[in-house]
Design a protein around this motif. Structure first.
Motif, PDB file in Angstrom:
ATOM      1  N   LYS A   1      -7.347  -3.608  27.817  1.00  0.00           N
ATOM      2  CA  LYS A   1      -6.393  -2.180  27.699  1.00  0.00           C
ATOM      3  C   LYS A   1      -6.613  -1.341  26.380  1.00  0.00           C
ATOM      4  O   LYS A   1      -6.923  -0.114  25.934  1.00  0.00           O
ATOM      5  CB  LYS A   1      -5.252  -1.786  28.232  1.00  0.00           C
ATOM      6  N   THR A   2      -6.726  -2.584  25.241  1.00  0.00           N
ATOM      7  CA  THR A   2      -6.521  -1.450  23.723  1.00  0.00           C
ATOM      8  C   THR A   2      -8.064  -0.860  23.949  1.00  0.00           C
ATOM      9  O   THR A   2      -8.476  -0.617  23.248  1.00  0.00           O
ATOM     10  CB  THR A   2      -6.505  -2.969  23.033  1.00  0.00           C
ATOM     11  N   ILE A   3      -9.025  -1.947  23.921  1.00  0.00           N
ATOM     12  CA  ILE A   3     -10.562  -1.171  23.778  1.00  0.00           C
ATOM     13  C   ILE A   3     -10.489  -0.256  24.438  1.00  0.00           C
ATOM     14  O   ILE A   3     -11.431   0.773  24.172  1.00  0.00           O
ATOM     15  CB  ILE A   3     -12.014  -2.104  23.796  1.00  0.00           C
ATOM     16  N   PHE A   4      -9.956   0.274  25.592  1.00  0.00           N
ATOM     17  CA  PHE A   4      -9.930   0.900  26.516  1.00  0.00           C
ATOM     18  C   PHE A   4      -9.577   2.018  25.805  1.00  0.00           C
ATOM     19  O   PHE A   4     -10.396   3.351  25.761  1.00  0.00           O
ATOM     20  CB  PHE A   4      -9.571   1.306  28.043  1.00  0.00           C
ATOM     21  N   ALA A   5      -8.552   1.983  25.687  1.00  0.00           N
ATOM     22  CA  ALA A   5      -7.991   3.154  24.514  1.00  0.00           C
ATOM     23  C   ALA A   5      -8.019   3.823  23.840  1.00  0.00           C
ATOM     24  O   ALA A   5      -8.105   4.538  23.279  1.00  0.00           O
ATOM     25  CB  ALA A   5      -5.994   3.394  24.337  1.00  0.00           C
ATOM     26  N   LEU A   6      -9.129   2.886  22.565  1.00  0.00           N
ATOM     27  CA  LEU A   6      -9.811   3.085  21.840  1.00  0.00           C
ATOM     28  C   LEU A   6     -11.178   3.940  22.013  1.00  0.00           C
ATOM     29  O   LEU A   6     -11.744   4.950  20.754  1.00  0.00           O
ATOM     30  CB  LEU A   6     -10.091   1.790  20.833  1.00  0.00           C
TER      31      LEU A   6
ATOM     32  N   PRO B   1       5.647  -1.852  20.908  1.00  0.00           N
ATOM     33  CA  PRO B   1       7.568  -2.014  21.894  1.00  0.00           C
ATOM     34  C   PRO B   1       7.093  -3.094  19.887  1.00  0.00           C
ATOM     35  O   PRO B   1       8.446  -3.460  19.913  1.00  0.00           O
ATOM     36  CB  PRO B   1       7.057  -2.549  22.529  1.00  0.00           C
ATOM     37  N   THR B   2       6.413  -4.447  19.714  1.00  0.00           N
ATOM     38  CA  THR B   2       6.695  -5.071  18.461  1.00  0.00           C
ATOM     39  C   THR B   2       6.163  -4.521  17.964  1.00  0.00           C
ATOM     40  O   THR B   2       4.926  -4.692  18.242  1.00  0.00           O
ATOM     41  CB  THR B   2       6.801  -6.782  19.798  1.00  0.00           C
TER      42      THR B   2
ATOM     43  N   ILE C   1      -5.655   8.014  12.534  1.00  0.00           N
ATOM     44  CA  ILE C   1      -5.689   6.681  13.156  1.00  0.00           C
ATOM     45  C   ILE C   1      -4.334   6.455  12.996  1.00  0.00           C
ATOM     46  O   ILE C   1      -3.955   5.507  11.651  1.00  0.00           O
ATOM     47  CB  ILE C   1      -6.120   5.463  13.878  1.00  0.00           C
ATOM     48  N   ASN C   2      -2.558   6.491  13.494  1.00  0.00           N
ATOM     49  CA  ASN C   2      -1.707   6.080  13.236  1.00  0.00           C
ATOM     50  C   ASN C   2      -0.832   5.270  13.945  1.00  0.00           C
ATOM     51  O   ASN C   2      -0.973   5.346  14.900  1.00  0.00           O
ATOM     52  CB  ASN C   2      -0.432   6.653  12.529  1.00  0.00           C
ATOM     53  N   ILE C   3      -0.194   4.079  14.196  1.00  0.00           N
ATOM     54  CA  ILE C   3      -0.188   3.454  14.605  1.00  0.00           C
ATOM     55  C   ILE C   3       1.676   2.911  13.980  1.00  0.00           C
ATOM     56  O   ILE C   3       2.270   2.844  12.922  1.00  0.00           O
ATOM     57  CB  ILE C   3      -0.271   1.615  14.452  1.00  0.00           C
ATOM     58  N   ALA C   4       3.107   3.273  15.115  1.00  0.00           N
ATOM     59  CA  ALA C   4       4.391   2.941  14.979  1.00  0.00           C
ATOM     60  C   ALA C   4       4.572   2.139  16.052  1.00  0.00           C
ATOM     61  O   ALA C   4       4.542   2.064  17.139  1.00  0.00           O
ATOM     62  CB  ALA C   4       4.796   3.883  14.839  1.00  0.00           C
ATOM     63  N   VAL C   5       5.574   0.902  15.530  1.00  0.00           N
ATOM     64  CA  VAL C   5       6.499   0.305  16.552  1.00  0.00           C
ATOM     65  C   VAL C   5       7.817   1.194  17.147  1.00  0.00           C
ATOM     66  O   VAL C   5       8.184   2.845  16.808  1.00  0.00           O
ATOM     67  CB  VAL C   5       7.194  -0.304  16.806  1.00  0.00           C
ATOM     68  N   LEU C   6       8.367   1.591  18.474  1.00  0.00           N
ATOM     69  CA  LEU C   6       8.402   2.719  19.670  1.00  0.00           C
ATOM     70  C   LEU C   6       9.648   2.985  18.952  1.00  0.00           C
ATOM     71  O   LEU C   6      10.027   4.161  19.411  1.00  0.00           O
ATOM     72  CB  LEU C   6       9.559   1.777  20.784  1.00  0.00           C
TER      73      LEU C   6
ATOM     74  N   LYS D   1       0.265  18.493  16.684  1.00  0.00           N
ATOM     75  CA  LYS D   1       0.055  17.970  17.780  1.00  0.00           C
ATOM     76  C   LYS D   1      -1.295  16.816  17.694  1.00  0.00           C
ATOM     77  O   LYS D   1      -2.347  16.813  17.259  1.00  0.00           O
ATOM     78  CB  LYS D   1      -0.714  19.071  19.240  1.00  0.00           C
ATOM     79  N   CYS D   2      -1.113  15.477  18.539  1.00  0.00           N
ATOM     80  CA  CYS D   2      -1.466  13.923  18.415  1.00  0.00           C
ATOM     81  C   CYS D   2      -2.361  13.345  19.973  1.00  0.00           C
ATOM     82  O   CYS D   2      -1.384  14.504  20.616  1.00  0.00           O
ATOM     83  CB  CYS D   2      -0.873  13.046  17.855  1.00  0.00           C
ATOM     84  N   PHE D   3      -3.132  13.223  19.368  1.00  0.00           N
ATOM     85  CA  PHE D   3      -3.151  12.542  20.900  1.00  0.00           C
ATOM     86  C   PHE D   3      -2.099  11.187  20.929  1.00  0.00           C
ATOM     87  O   PHE D   3      -1.836  10.211  20.735  1.00  0.00           O
ATOM     88  CB  PHE D   3      -5.279  11.465  20.581  1.00  0.00           C
ATOM     89  N   LEU D   4      -1.505  10.945  22.120  1.00  0.00           N
ATOM     90  CA  LEU D   4      -0.356   9.694  22.865  1.00  0.00           C
ATOM     91  C   LEU D   4      -0.568   8.761  22.964  1.00  0.00           C
ATOM     92  O   LEU D   4      -0.567   9.125  23.879  1.00  0.00           O
ATOM     93  CB  LEU D   4       1.107  10.309  22.324  1.00  0.00           C
ATOM     94  N   ILE D   5      -0.449   7.420  22.291  1.00  0.00           N
ATOM     95  CA  ILE D   5      -0.690   6.349  23.143  1.00  0.00           C
ATOM     96  C   ILE D   5       0.305   5.285  22.868  1.00  0.00           C
ATOM     97  O   ILE D   5       0.268   5.261  22.221  1.00  0.00           O
ATOM     98  CB  ILE D   5      -2.183   5.609  22.786  1.00  0.00           C
ATOM     99  N   VAL D   6       0.570   5.402  24.446  1.00  0.00           N
ATOM    100  CA  VAL D   6       1.745   4.870  24.129  1.00  0.00           C
ATOM    101  C   VAL D   6       1.485   3.424  24.485  1.00  0.00           C
ATOM    102  O   VAL D   6       1.467   3.234  26.099  1.00  0.00           O
ATOM    103  CB  VAL D   6       3.346   4.966  25.087  1.00  0.00           C
ATOM    104  N   ASP D   7       1.124   1.916  24.323  1.00  0.00           N
ATOM    105  CA  ASP D   7       1.274   1.306  24.947  1.00  0.00           C
ATOM    106  C   ASP D   7       2.735  -0.364  25.695  1.00  0.00           C
ATOM    107  O   ASP D   7       3.876   0.270  24.474  1.00  0.00           O
ATOM    108  CB  ASP D   7       0.881  -0.376  23.589  1.00  0.00           C
ATOM    109  N   GLU D   8       2.104  -0.589  26.960  1.00  0.00           N
ATOM    110  CA  GLU D   8       3.847  -0.883  27.489  1.00  0.00           C
ATOM    111  C   GLU D   8       4.512   0.336  27.063  1.00  0.00           C
ATOM    112  O   GLU D   8       6.087  -0.580  27.243  1.00  0.00           O
ATOM    113  CB  GLU D   8       4.057  -2.385  26.233  1.00  0.00           C
ATOM    114  N   CYS D   9       3.979   1.255  28.123  1.00  0.00           N
ATOM    115  CA  CYS D   9       5.033   2.576  28.384  1.00  0.00           C
ATOM    116  C   CYS D   9       5.920   1.867  29.024  1.00  0.00           C
ATOM    117  O   CYS D   9       7.014   2.721  28.830  1.00  0.00           O
ATOM    118  CB  CYS D   9       3.868   3.355  28.672  1.00  0.00           C
ATOM    119  N   HIS D  10       6.425   1.418  30.006  1.00  0.00           N
ATOM    120  CA  HIS D  10       7.450   0.867  30.709  1.00  0.00           C
ATOM    121  C   HIS D  10       8.504   0.892  29.994  1.00  0.00           C
ATOM    122  O   HIS D  10       9.649   1.211  29.892  1.00  0.00           O
ATOM    123  CB  HIS D  10       7.054  -0.618  31.308  1.00  0.00           C
ATOM    124  N   LYS D  11       8.677   0.259  28.415  1.00  0.00           N
ATOM    125  CA  LYS D  11       9.674   0.001  27.532  1.00  0.00           C
ATOM    126  C   LYS D  11      10.212   1.614  27.058  1.00  0.00           C
ATOM    127  O   LYS D  11      11.082   1.680  26.315  1.00  0.00           O
ATOM    128  CB  LYS D  11       9.120  -0.506  26.174  1.00  0.00           C
ATOM    129  N   ALA D  12       8.866   2.763  27.325  1.00  0.00           N
ATOM    130  CA  ALA D  12       9.994   3.842  26.047  1.00  0.00           C
ATOM    131  C   ALA D  12      10.173   4.854  27.259  1.00  0.00           C
ATOM    132  O   ALA D  12      10.949   5.800  26.596  1.00  0.00           O
ATOM    133  CB  ALA D  12       8.063   4.715  26.119  1.00  0.00           C
TER     134      ALA D  12
END
Length: 384
Positions: free
Chosen positions: A34-39, A55-56, A92-97, A111-122
């Motif tokens: 899924k990482t490669i897909f998002a990129l 998340p981490t 590309i900016n990366i941040a923990v939740l 406005k940006c392109f928002l990608i949320v990994d393990e999105c259930h946690k958000a």
């Protein structure tokens, strides 16, 4: 230029995401890519700015490395958002939740392109502010977007990120060679007599508490936690895990447990018996954990005993054998743990996962899983 040829599912999911006007959630089995897909989505739309929320800290490091490799950038060309909340356009900016939840108010005008990994946690109350960020495009990623116990998917995630537009499960991944064939062996054992009596007593107390206060009440939850601890700290469970390691000596093995004391005990017994073993849990320093993981990856130790800390986001495809000595009731944790073991690696032809269970509810969950995995995995049962 990106270096990797996309997998078939990634091409299909990208088409769905474009059809959905660059919004949506993609549900992908752990290890599916899924990482490669998002990129590749970032590469397709080339936004003014991208924010990837994870998340981490461990997942942040993985995304940082993968994004730099994918776009052939130096690590310093990607912006890691820290406590100062510095956000950079044009990259590309990366941040923990936790940090992303504070960032929303600061970057209202962008406005940006928002990608949320393990999105259930958000979707939790604590983190959902991260989803308030203004977007030109959005993408949620998860092996399990459904959230047990609440309506978070419907009420929070879908309005913020878009609907679930694509799913890629174990059957798909096995067919495509994205995971190796795997076998599940479920071992039913007996709790020690006094522990069984304590478990039964707590089960009755839970039933009473549910009828008086409801399932969500603090009193009921406290009893559930107490009962889980009684179940997890069974010495028979630990003995059985040690026996399985002895029977599979030399295999690269991950042992999962729920209790740090139990992990330390298993590790101590293995080391005393000449097994090259390490331990990995949240009470260790970040550096010590990194050293353990590295030793395991390089084959300097054969067995890594872990308490939850490896459930999400770690890539240890060298693992041939998983022993789930103790677990929670959540399907998500189960999927994450299986995902650690079934990833492909050079020379790896299959994976074997033992699960140790002692009670009716545990057995019932695995029976349901067996039905879902029909024609995907070989499932065997035995008594200890």
């Amino acid at each position: 230029m990106p270096k990797l040829t996309p997998r078939g599912w990634q091409v299909a999911a990208l088409a769905e995401w474009e059809r959905a006007n660059h919004r949506g959630i993609v549900s992908v089995v752990t290890g599916g890519g899924k990482t490669i897909f998002a990129l590749s989505c970032v590469d397709r739309i080339r936004p003014i700015a991208t924010l990837i929320v994870v998340p981490t800290a461990a997942l942040l490091e993985q995304w940082w490395e993968e994004a730099a490799n994918y776009f052939d950038l130096g690590l310093d060309e990607i912006n890691i958002v820290t406590g100062s909340l510095r956000f950079r356009l044009g990259t590309i900016n990366i941040a923990v939740l936790n940090t992303a939840a504070k960032l929303a108010a600061k970057i209202e005008q962008h406005k940006c392109f928002l990608i949320v990994d393990e999105c259930h946690k958000a979707a939790s109350e604590h983190f959902r502010a991260a989803l308030q960020i203004q977007t030109t495009a959005s993408l949620g990623l998860s092996a399990t977007p459904e959230r047990p116990y609440d309506e978070g998917l419907k009420d929070v995630l879908i309005p913020a990120l878009g609907p679930v537009i694509f799913s890629y499960d174990y059957g798909d991944a096995l067919r495509d060679g994205v995971i190796v064939p795997f076998e599940l062996r479920n071992i039913v054992f007996d709790l020690e007599e006094d522990r069984q009596a304590e478990y039964d007593k707590l089960s009755k107390a839970i039933a009473r508490s549910i009828s008086q206060h409801g399932t969500e009440a603090e009193e009921t939850i406290a009893l559930f936690l107490k009962r889980a601890r009684v179940l997890n700290l069974s010495l028979n469970r630990i003995r059985l895990a040690l026996k399985l390691v002895a029977a599979n000596r030399g295999k690269r093995t991950l042992i999962f447990h729920e209790d740090i004391e139990a992990c330390n005990l298993i590790h101590a017994v293995l080391s005393e018996n000449g097994v090259r073993a390490g331990v990995y849990h949240s009470k260790m320093t970040l550096r010590d954990r990194a050293v353990m993981l590295r030793q395991y990856r390089k084959g300097e130790i054969d067995v890594l005993v872990t308490c939850r800390a490896l459930d999400e986001g770690f890539n240890v495809p060298e693992t041939e054998l998983g022993i789930i000595a103790a677990s929670t009731a959540t399907r998500r944790q189960r999927i994450q743990r299986l995902g650690r073991v079934v990833r492909p690696a050079q020379g790896k032809t299959g994976a074997l996962i033992y699960t140790l269970v002692a009670t009716g509810p545990e057995i019932q969950r695995l029976k349901e899983e067996e039905a879902q995995l029909e024609n995907i995995a070989t499932v065997g049962w035995s008594r200890a």
